[in-house]
Motif scaffolding. Structure first.
Motif, short mmCIF file in Angstrom:
data_model
loop_
_atom_site.label_atom_id
_atom_site.label_comp_id
_atom_site.label_asym_id
_atom_site.label_seq_id
_atom_site.Cartn_x
_atom_site.Cartn_y
_atom_site.Cartn_z
N GLY A 4 0.80 -1.21 0.00
CA GLY A 4 0.00 0.00 0.00
C GLY A 4 0.83 1.26 0.00
O GLY A 4 2.05 1.24 0.18
N ASP A 5 0.13 2.38 -0.23
CA ASP A 5 0.77 3.69 -0.18
C ASP A 5 -0.05 4.61 0.71
O ASP A 5 -1.27 4.54 0.74
CB ASP A 5 0.99 4.28 -1.57
N PHE A 6 0.65 5.44 1.44
CA PHE A 6 0.05 6.32 2.44
C PHE A 6 0.75 7.67 2.33
O PHE A 6 1.90 7.76 1.90
CB PHE A 6 0.23 5.73 3.85
N TYR A 7 0.07 8.72 2.75
CA TYR A 7 0.58 10.07 2.55
C TYR A 7 0.55 10.90 3.84
O TYR A 7 -0.22 11.85 3.96
CB TYR A 7 -0.19 10.75 1.41
N GLY A 14 10.84 16.68 12.25
CA GLY A 14 11.32 15.58 11.42
C GLY A 14 10.66 14.25 11.75
O GLY A 14 11.16 13.20 11.37
N ARG A 15 9.51 14.29 12.42
CA ARG A 15 8.80 13.06 12.77
C ARG A 15 7.75 12.74 11.72
O ARG A 15 7.09 13.63 11.20
CB ARG A 15 8.11 13.19 14.13
N ILE A 16 7.61 11.46 11.47
CA ILE A 16 6.59 11.00 10.53
C ILE A 16 5.87 9.82 11.18
O ILE A 16 6.50 8.97 11.81
CB ILE A 16 7.21 10.62 9.17
N ALA A 17 4.55 9.82 11.05
CA ALA A 17 3.74 8.71 11.60
C ALA A 17 3.68 7.60 10.57
O ALA A 17 3.30 7.82 9.42
CB ALA A 17 2.35 9.21 11.94
N LEU A 18 4.06 6.43 10.99
CA LEU A 18 3.99 5.27 10.11
C LEU A 18 2.55 4.76 10.06
O LEU A 18 1.81 4.87 11.03
CB LEU A 18 4.91 4.17 10.63
N PRO A 19 2.14 4.21 8.93
CA PRO A 19 0.78 3.68 8.83
C PRO A 19 0.52 2.61 9.89
O PRO A 19 1.39 1.79 10.20
CB PRO A 19 0.74 3.07 7.43
N ALA A 20 -0.68 2.63 10.44
CA ALA A 20 -1.05 1.68 11.49
C ALA A 20 -0.81 0.24 11.06
O ALA A 20 -0.35 -0.59 11.85
CB ALA A 20 -2.50 1.89 11.91
N LYS A 21 -1.10 -0.08 9.81
CA LYS A 21 -0.95 -1.46 9.35
C LYS A 21 0.51 -1.91 9.28
O LYS A 21 0.78 -3.10 9.17
CB LYS A 21 -1.68 -1.69 8.03
N ARG A 100 7.50 18.43 4.03
CA ARG A 100 6.28 18.18 4.81
C ARG A 100 5.46 17.03 4.25
O ARG A 100 5.04 16.15 4.98
CB ARG A 100 5.47 19.46 4.88
N GLU A 101 5.20 17.05 2.96
CA GLU A 101 4.34 16.05 2.32
C GLU A 101 5.17 14.84 1.93
O GLU A 101 6.08 14.95 1.12
CB GLU A 101 3.63 16.63 1.10
N CYS A 102 4.83 13.70 2.50
CA CYS A 102 5.60 12.47 2.25
C CYS A 102 4.70 11.37 1.70
O CYS A 102 3.48 11.43 1.81
CB CYS A 102 6.24 11.98 3.55
N ALA A 103 5.32 10.38 1.12
CA ALA A 103 4.65 9.16 0.69
C ALA A 103 5.37 8.00 1.38
O ALA A 103 6.59 7.94 1.37
CB ALA A 103 4.71 9.01 -0.82
N VAL A 117 5.76 14.52 -3.92
CA VAL A 117 5.84 14.96 -5.32
C VAL A 117 6.81 14.06 -6.09
O VAL A 117 6.52 13.64 -7.21
CB VAL A 117 6.25 16.45 -5.41
N ALA A 118 7.95 13.76 -5.50
CA ALA A 118 8.93 12.88 -6.17
C ALA A 118 8.33 11.50 -6.44
O ALA A 118 8.57 10.91 -7.50
CB ALA A 118 10.20 12.76 -5.33
N TRP A 119 7.53 10.99 -5.49
CA TRP A 119 6.90 9.68 -5.68
C TRP A 119 5.92 9.73 -6.86
O TRP A 119 5.92 8.84 -7.70
CB TRP A 119 6.19 9.23 -4.41
N CYS A 120 5.11 10.76 -6.94
CA CYS A 120 4.16 10.89 -8.05
C CYS A 120 4.89 10.98 -9.39
O CYS A 120 4.51 10.32 -10.36
CB CYS A 120 3.26 12.10 -7.84
N GLU A 121 5.95 11.77 -9.43
CA GLU A 121 6.74 11.90 -10.66
C GLU A 121 7.39 10.57 -11.04
O GLU A 121 7.41 10.19 -12.21
CB GLU A 121 7.80 12.98 -10.50
N PHE A 122 7.90 9.86 -10.05
CA PHE A 122 8.54 8.57 -10.30
C PHE A 122 7.53 7.58 -10.88
O PHE A 122 7.81 6.90 -11.87
CB PHE A 122 9.15 8.02 -9.01
N THR A 123 6.36 7.48 -10.27
CA THR A 123 5.37 6.50 -10.74
C THR A 123 4.89 6.84 -12.15
O THR A 123 4.70 5.94 -12.97
CB THR A 123 4.18 6.36 -9.78
#
Length: 141
Positions: A4-7, A14-21, A100-103, A117-123
């Motif tokens: 899956g992918d989460f945003y 510099g903290r990011i919440a990891l998806p619950a799953k 700020r905006e991560c995938a 943005v880099a993830w969207c461009e890559f895909t």
């Protein structure tokens, strides 16, 4: 397996919440390191140790030594806090150009963290290759 992918958004610390799953597999500890294509790889501690063992058994060529320096030198072991957040150290944030905006992407045995943005461009750039590879890989026998 991570799927899956989460945003999520990265906070000012510099903290990011990891998806619950993903938290059950990563909650006991993980390692964040440089990945390919300017993203970060996040491995469960046990998977990272398995890879380290495999790398230690490879021949000691200049290319292997250089790869190991990049892979291990920038690595950071983490344990998520009670909200499932991890701190991505500054050097890794800079490497992956994270703001700020991560995938956060599940990729089988690891998780990847990308700038959104880099993830969207890559895909988008990889779509045709994905189709062609799928046709070859999944062709009837």
């Amino acid at each position: 397996m991570f799927l899956g992918d989460f945003y999520p958004r990265m906070d000012e610390k510099g903290r990011i919440a990891l998806p619950a799953k993903f938290r059950d597999r990563l909650g006991a500890g993980m390692v964040i390191t440089k990945g390919q294509d300017r993203c970060l790889y996040v491995y469960p501690q046990t998977e990272f140790e398995r890879m380290a063992d495999r790398l230690s058994r490879t021949s000691s060529t200049a290319a292997t030594r250089n790869y190991m320096r990049q892979f291990f030198g920038g690595a950071d072991d983490q344990t998520p806090d009670k909200q499932g957040r991890v701190v991505v150290k500054q050097a890794l944030r800079e490497y992956a150009a994270l703001d700020r905006e991560c995938a956060v992407i599940g990729v089988n045995n690891r998780v990847e963290i990308w700038d959104a943005v880099a993830w969207c461009e890559f895909t988008e750039a990889q779509e045709q290759q994905f189709v062609e590879f799928s046709e070859d890989l999944l062709a009837p026998e």
